[in-house]
Design a protein around this motif. Structure first.
Motif, PDB file in Angstrom:
ATOM      1  N   ALA A 228      27.420  47.740  -0.777  1.00  0.00           N
ATOM      2  CA  ALA A 228      28.774  47.502  -0.266  1.00  0.00           C
ATOM      3  C   ALA A 228      29.460  46.395  -1.054  1.00  0.00           C
ATOM      4  N   ARG A 229      28.716  45.346  -1.353  1.00  0.00           N
ATOM      5  CA  ARG A 229      29.294  44.238  -2.130  1.00  0.00           C
ATOM      6  C   ARG A 229      29.688  44.706  -3.536  1.00  0.00           C
ATOM      7  N   GLN A 230      28.811  45.480  -4.160  1.00  0.00           N
ATOM      8  CA  GLN A 230      29.098  45.961  -5.505  1.00  0.00           C
ATOM      9  C   GLN A 230      30.255  46.959  -5.516  1.00  0.00           C
ATOM     10  N   ALA A 231      30.337  47.788  -4.493  1.00  0.00           N
ATOM     11  CA  ALA A 231      31.442  48.744  -4.408  1.00  0.00           C
ATOM     12  C   ALA A 231      32.776  48.012  -4.351  1.00  0.00           C
ATOM     13  N   GLU A 232      32.796  46.931  -3.576  1.00  0.00           N
ATOM     14  CA  GLU A 232      34.025  46.148  -3.475  1.00  0.00           C
ATOM     15  C   GLU A 232      34.364  45.504  -4.806  1.00  0.00           C
ATOM     16  N   GLU A 233      33.364  44.955  -5.499  1.00  0.00           N
ATOM     17  CA  GLU A 233      33.596  44.316  -6.786  1.00  0.00           C
ATOM     18  C   GLU A 233      34.078  45.311  -7.837  1.00  0.00           C
ATOM     19  N   ARG A 234      33.609  46.556  -7.740  1.00  0.00           N
ATOM     20  CA  ARG A 234      33.948  47.555  -8.755  1.00  0.00           C
ATOM     21  C   ARG A 234      35.144  48.407  -8.371  1.00  0.00           C
ATOM     22  N   GLY A 235      35.662  48.197  -7.163  1.00  0.00           N
ATOM     23  CA  GLY A 235      36.842  48.927  -6.737  1.00  0.00           C
ATOM     24  C   GLY A 235      36.603  50.390  -6.458  1.00  0.00           C
ATOM     25  N   ILE A 236      35.412  50.730  -5.968  1.00  0.00           N
ATOM     26  CA  ILE A 236      35.106  52.113  -5.615  1.00  0.00           C
ATOM     27  C   ILE A 236      34.661  52.160  -4.166  1.00  0.00           C
ATOM     28  N   SER A 237      34.545  53.358  -3.622  1.00  0.00           N
ATOM     29  CA  SER A 237      34.112  53.489  -2.237  1.00  0.00           C
ATOM     30  C   SER A 237      32.613  53.277  -2.125  1.00  0.00           C
ATOM     31  N   LEU A 238      32.160  53.031  -0.911  1.00  0.00           N
ATOM     32  CA  LEU A 238      30.732  52.799  -0.693  1.00  0.00           C
ATOM     33  C   LEU A 238      29.919  54.050  -0.994  1.00  0.00           C
ATOM     34  N   ILE A 239      30.399  55.227  -0.611  1.00  0.00           N
ATOM     35  CA  ILE A 239      29.641  56.452  -0.892  1.00  0.00           C
ATOM     36  C   ILE A 239      29.553  56.691  -2.398  1.00  0.00           C
ATOM     37  N   ASP A 240      30.605  56.342  -3.147  1.00  0.00           N
ATOM     38  CA  ASP A 240      30.535  56.482  -4.603  1.00  0.00           C
ATOM     39  C   ASP A 240      29.454  55.579  -5.186  1.00  0.00           C
ATOM     40  N   GLU A 241      29.378  54.343  -4.675  1.00  0.00           N
ATOM     41  CA  GLU A 241      28.355  53.417  -5.168  1.00  0.00           C
ATOM     42  C   GLU A 241      26.960  53.905  -4.804  1.00  0.00           C
ATOM     43  N   ILE A 242      26.791  54.420  -3.596  1.00  0.00           N
ATOM     44  CA  ILE A 242      25.490  54.934  -3.175  1.00  0.00           C
ATOM     45  C   ILE A 242      25.074  56.111  -4.056  1.00  0.00           C
ATOM     46  N   ARG A 243      26.009  56.983  -4.380  1.00  0.00           N
ATOM     47  CA  ARG A 243      25.686  58.112  -5.270  1.00  0.00           C
ATOM     48  C   ARG A 243      25.237  57.623  -6.636  1.00  0.00           C
ATOM     49  N   ILE A 244      25.929  56.618  -7.169  1.00  0.00           N
ATOM     50  CA  ILE A 244      25.551  56.061  -8.468  1.00  0.00           C
ATOM     51  C   ILE A 244      24.135  55.498  -8.417  1.00  0.00           C
ATOM     52  N   LEU A 245      23.831  54.765  -7.360  1.00  0.00           N
ATOM     53  CA  LEU A 245      22.495  54.182  -7.220  1.00  0.00           C
ATOM     54  C   LEU A 245      21.434  55.261  -7.058  1.00  0.00           C
ATOM     55  N   MET A 246      21.763  56.307  -6.309  1.00  0.00           N
ATOM     56  CA  MET A 246      20.807  57.399  -6.113  1.00  0.00           C
ATOM     57  C   MET A 246      20.491  58.080  -7.441  1.00  0.00           C
ATOM     58  N   VAL A 247      21.532  58.372  -8.244  1.00  0.00           N
ATOM     59  CA  VAL A 247      21.317  59.002  -9.545  1.00  0.00           C
ATOM     60  C   VAL A 247      20.489  58.098 -10.451  1.00  0.00           C
ATOM     61  N   LEU A 286      25.342  53.349 -13.287  1.00  0.00           N
ATOM     62  CA  LEU A 286      25.034  51.974 -12.895  1.00  0.00           C
ATOM     63  C   LEU A 286      24.931  51.054 -14.101  1.00  0.00           C
ATOM     64  N   ILE A 287      24.389  51.562 -15.211  1.00  0.00           N
ATOM     65  CA  ILE A 287      24.229  50.723 -16.402  1.00  0.00           C
ATOM     66  C   ILE A 287      25.583  50.274 -16.921  1.00  0.00           C
ATOM     67  N   GLN A 288      26.513  51.225 -17.103  1.00  0.00           N
ATOM     68  CA  GLN A 288      27.828  50.880 -17.608  1.00  0.00           C
ATOM     69  C   GLN A 288      28.607  50.043 -16.598  1.00  0.00           C
ATOM     70  N   SER A 289      28.442  50.330 -15.307  1.00  0.00           N
ATOM     71  CA  SER A 289      29.132  49.548 -14.269  1.00  0.00           C
ATOM     72  C   SER A 289      28.699  48.093 -14.304  1.00  0.00           C
ATOM     73  N   ALA A 290      27.418  47.880 -14.563  1.00  0.00           N
ATOM     74  CA  ALA A 290      26.915  46.506 -14.637  1.00  0.00           C
ATOM     75  C   ALA A 290      27.525  45.768 -15.814  1.00  0.00           C
ATOM     76  N   TYR A 291      27.657  46.455 -16.954  1.00  0.00           N
ATOM     77  CA  TYR A 291      28.300  45.833 -18.110  1.00  0.00           C
ATOM     78  C   TYR A 291      29.755  45.500 -17.806  1.00  0.00           C
ATOM     79  N   ASP A 292      30.457  46.445 -17.184  1.00  0.00           N
ATOM     80  CA  ASP A 292      31.864  46.212 -16.863  1.00  0.00           C
ATOM     81  C   ASP A 292      32.031  45.023 -15.929  1.00  0.00           C
ATOM     82  N   ALA A 293      31.138  44.931 -14.928  1.00  0.00           N
ATOM     83  CA  ALA A 293      31.223  43.816 -13.978  1.00  0.00           C
ATOM     84  C   ALA A 293      30.976  42.494 -14.680  1.00  0.00           C
ATOM     85  N   ALA A 294      30.028  42.486 -15.599  1.00  0.00           N
ATOM     86  CA  ALA A 294      29.708  41.255 -16.331  1.00  0.00           C
ATOM     87  C   ALA A 294      30.873  40.818 -17.200  1.00  0.00           C
ATOM     88  N   GLU A 295      31.587  41.804 -17.785  1.00  0.00           N
ATOM     89  CA  GLU A 295      32.698  41.471 -18.668  1.00  0.00           C
ATOM     90  C   GLU A 295      33.923  40.991 -17.901  1.00  0.00           C
TER      91      GLU A 295
END
Length: 594
Positions: A228-247, A286-295
Motif C-alpha cells: 500500500a505504501r509503495q502503491a501510493e509512492e508510485r501513483g498506482i492502485s493497490l491491486i496494480d501493486e499487488i499484481r506487480i509483486l505477484m508477477v 517491480l525492478i523498473q519501479s524500484a529504479y524509478d522510485a529511487a530516481e
C-alpha cells in the motif's frame, strides 16, 4: 542469491498451515489448462469457505524443501539467504494445508493449476483486502499461464532451468499469502537474518530430482502494508501493486534472479514487463519501479525500510493490540498551541474506525475537552468524544461511564479550599476553583483569562469573596497560576507543606500548581472506569506526558510517555515517544497500537 533446497526429501521438513480462498474454476486454455483450489483453514491464516464467509479448521502436509528469495522494491543487495534446514509449525506460525486433487479425470494434455489465495489472520476483515483476494484467485492463474508459455524455447541466459517444460506435470501448485509487515518481517528475520519487512518473499517448494506428477512451485508472500505504501509512492492502485509483486515473486520461483548480475536483472525485468503488458495490467515491473522510485525520491527506499513506523492510512492492514487507548490532553494530544493537529486527528479517527475506543483522561473539565475536539471536528455523534462517551476528568475527580453518566465525583476539603482562596486573595496569586463544568475565581487576571482563551476551559466566573466561592458549588480542585519559577520555588514548597496529608499537589503544566484531594490520580480514575466497563488493564494503552499521568501509565499494559514529558513520567513509561509538537500521540498510535 537463491538458496537451493536439498536434492532429496528431508525427513524433518517443515509443516506450513494456511487457509485458501476458493477460486472459481476458470479454463485458461481449453485444451491444456484448468484451474481449481481447495478451501482449508488453520488458526493462523484465513480463507474462503465458498459461501462468502470464513471458516477455520486445520489440515497439513509435508513440505520437503524450501528456498527463499526476497527483495524487493529496492536496489539494495540483500546478500545470501540463510536456512536452518528445519522449520516447524511452532516456529513459523503457519503450516501448509493438505490439498486433494480433483476427482475429475484428466487427459495428458491438461495441466491443472491449483492456486490458493491466503489471508493471514492478523489482517483485519477489510473490504479491499477481500476484494483483492477475489481478483487474485483469477489473476494468478493467468500470470502463471503466460509465465509458463515464456519458458518454452526460452533464450534467457541467466535463468535457472531447474524448471523447464511444465507440460510433463499433471498439476502445478502455488499459494499467494497476503499478510502485514510484522508477519513478513518475522519470515525475513528467521530465514534471511534481516530484521525488517520486505514487500514480497518467494519461497520455493520445487525439488528438481524428485519424480513427481505435481510441480510444487511454492509460496509468494506479500505484505499488504508495504504494498500500500509503495502503491501510493508510485501513483498506482493497490491491486496494480499487488499484481506487480505477484508477477515478480512468480518469476523468482521459475528461476529468474535479478540479483546475480546486470544481465540477469535485465532479463527478469523484460519478462516482468512482458507479462504485465500482455495481461493489460497497469504499472511497470517491480525492478523498473524500484529504479524509478529511487530516481524520483532518494529517501523513498530508506523510508520503505522503516517498517517499524506505520503511517497514516496503513492501520487497516493491522488488528489492534488494545481495546482502549487512554490519552492525556495538555502536552499529549494537544501541541504547544493547545490544539489537536490534523495528523493527530487523523490517527485518532483511523484508530477509532478500526474498533479501538479512545478515552480521554485529563486534568481538564469535560466542557474544555468537548470544545477542543469540536474544533478538530472530532466531537459529537460518530466522533471521538460526545455527550455519551466515557472519560476521566479533573485528574480523576470526575468520571463518566457508559452513556455519559457520571459514576464518580470527589470534592476537595472545604477547609483546604478556604485556605487556598485566602492565600490567593492576600498574595494576589491567581486561583481557579473547578466545580464540574464551572470555573470560579476571585479577581480578573491575564493568566486567568488564558485558561479560557488558550486552554479552552469555561470562562472563569469572578466571585466577590472567599465565602461566595465556597457557597457557589462543591469544589473538586483548585489551580494556582504563576510563572514556572514562581510555582517551583514558592508555591509548590509552600503548599506541599501546608496541605500535609489533607490534600495532594500535582503539576500537569510548569506554570500551574493543582491542589487535589489526597490520593487523587488519573490512574485511580482510569481504574474505576475500567471496572465499570468490565475492561482489564491488559487491554489498554495509555499516552501521557505530565507527572499526573504516572499512575495511568503504570496501570496500562503499554504506557507511552512523550519526549516533552516530565522525567518522572518517562521513568515509568514502557516507551518514550516523540514530542507533542512532533505529533507524538499519533506516532505512538501508529507504532504501538496495531
Amino acid at each position: 542469491m537463491l538458496f537451493r533446497p536439498p536434492q532429496s526429501p528431508s525427513p524433518s521438513a517443515a509443516r506450513m498451515a494456511r487457509a485458501f480462498l476458493r477460486a472459481v474454476p476458470a479454463l485458461l486454455h481449453p485444451s491444456s489448462f484448468s484451474t481449481t483450489t481447495v478451501s482449508s483453514c488453520s488458526p493462523s491464516v484465513r480463507g474462503g469457505n465458498g459461501n462468502g464467509g470464513f471458516s477455520s479448521f486445520s489440515s497439513s502436509s509435508v513440505v520437503f524443501g524450501r528456498s527463499f528469495h526476497a527483495l524487493c522494491g529496492t536496489k539494495q543487495r540483500w546478500g545470501a539467504l540463510r536456512s536452518s534446514g528445519r522449520v516447524w509449525a511452532a516456529q513459523r506460525d503457519y503450516r501448509r494445508a493438505a490439498r486433494r486433487r480433483s476427482a475429475a479425470k484428466r487427459n495428458n494434455k491438461e495441466l491443472e493449476l491449483n492456486v490458493s489465495i491466503c489471508i493471514e489472520e492478523d489482517l483485519p476483515d477489510d473490504p479491499e483486502i477481500l476484494s483483492i483476494a477475489e481478483l487474485l484467485r483469477l489473476n494468478a492463474p493467468m500470470a502463471m499461464k503466460l509465465a509458463f508459455d515464456g519458458l518454452k524455447e526460452s533464450q534467457y541466459k541467466t535463468r535457472d532451468t531447474a524448471i523447464t517444460d511444465v507440460g510433463g506435470f499433471e498439476s502445478v501448485e502455488l499459494s499467494v499469502l497476503l499478510c502485514n509487515d510484522e508477519f513478513i518481517r518475522k519470515l525475513n528475520k528467521e530465514w534471511r537474518d534481516e530484521d525488517h519487512a520486505t514487500d514480497v518473499l518467494s519461497m520455493s517448494d520445487h525439488i528438481p530430482d524428485l519424480n513427481l506428477p505435481i510441480l510444487m512451485l511454492g509460496d509468494i508472500v506479500i505484505s499488504m502494508e508495504t504494498a500500500a505504501r509503495q502503491a501510493e509512492e508510485r501513483g498506482i492502485s493497490l491491486i496494480d501493486e499487488i499484481r506487480i509483486l505477484m508477477v515478480h515473486g512468480l518469476l523468482h520461483l521459475l528461476g529468474f534472479d535479478h540479483e546475480i548480475s546486470e544481465e540477469a536483472e535485465m532479463e527478469m525485468e523484460k519478462e516482468e514487463e512482458l507479462i504485465l503488458k500482455s495481461l493489460g495490467w497497469a504499472g511497470k515491473g517491480l525492478i523498473q519501479s524500484a529504479y524509478d522510485a529511487a530516481e524520483t525520491n532518494g529517501n523513498a527506499i530508506a523510508d520503505s525500510l522503516d517498517d517499524t513506523k506505520k503511517k497514516e492510512g496503513s492501520l487497516r492492514f493491522y488488528k489492534p493490540k488494545f481495546s482502549y487507548i487512554f490519552c492525556d490532553m495538555d502536552g499529549t494530544l494537544l501541541n504547544s498551541k493547545s490544539l489537536i493537529s490534523s495528523t493527530t486527528a487523523k490517527a485518532l479517527k483511523e484508530a477509532s474506525s478500526r474498533g479501538v475506543k479512545i478515552v480521554i483522561a485529563t486534568g481538564k473539565t469535560r466542557a474544555a475537552v468537548m470544545s477542543i475536539f469540536k474544533m478538530a471536528d472530532l466531537a459529537g455523534s460518530g466522533g471521538i468524544v460526545s455527550a455519551v462517551s466515557p472519560g476521566v476528568f479533573l485528574q480523576g475527580l470526575l468520571v463518566y461511564g457508559t452513556q455519559g453518566r457520571e459514576i464518580y465525583r470527589r470534592n476537595l476539603d472545604p477547609v483546604i479550599c478556604r485556605e487556598a482562596c485566602v492565600y490567593s486573595w492576600e498574595n494576589k496569586v491567581p486561583l481557579i476553583a473547578f466545580s464540574g463544568g464551572r470555573c470560579l475565581t476571585l479577581f480578573d487576571h491575564p493568566t486567568v483569562e488564558s485558561l479560557h482563551s488558550v486552554y479552552h476551559e469555561p470562562k472563569a466566573e469572578i466571585m466577590s469573596s472567599v465565602d461566595q466561592i465556597l457557597a457557589a458549588a462543591d469544589i473538586q480542585k483548585v489551580i494556582f497560576m504563576d510563572t514556572a519559577e514562581g510555582v517551583s520555588t514558592t508555591l509548590r514548597p509552600y503548599w506541599a507543606e501546608a496541605t500535609g496529608d489533607r490534600a495532594s499537589v500535582v503539576q500537569a503544566q510548569a506554570d500551574m500548581l493543582e491542589i487535589v484531594p489526597p490520593g487523587t490520580s488519573k490512574g485511580s480514575g482510569v481504574k474505576l472506569l475500567l471496572d465499570h466497563l468490565g475492561v482489564s488493564p491488559k487491554e489498554i494503552m495509555a499516552i501521557g506526558d505530565g507527572e499526573n499521568d504516572v499512575e495511568m501509565l503504570e496501570l496500562a499494559s503499554l504506557g507511552v510517555a512523550l519526549s516533552n514529558g516530565s522525567e518522572k513520567t518517562k521513568a515509568v513509561a514502557n516507551v518514550i515517544g516523540a514530542s507533542n509538537d512532533e505529533n507524538g500521540a499519533a506516532d505512538a498510535i501508529y507504532r504501538y497500537a496495531f
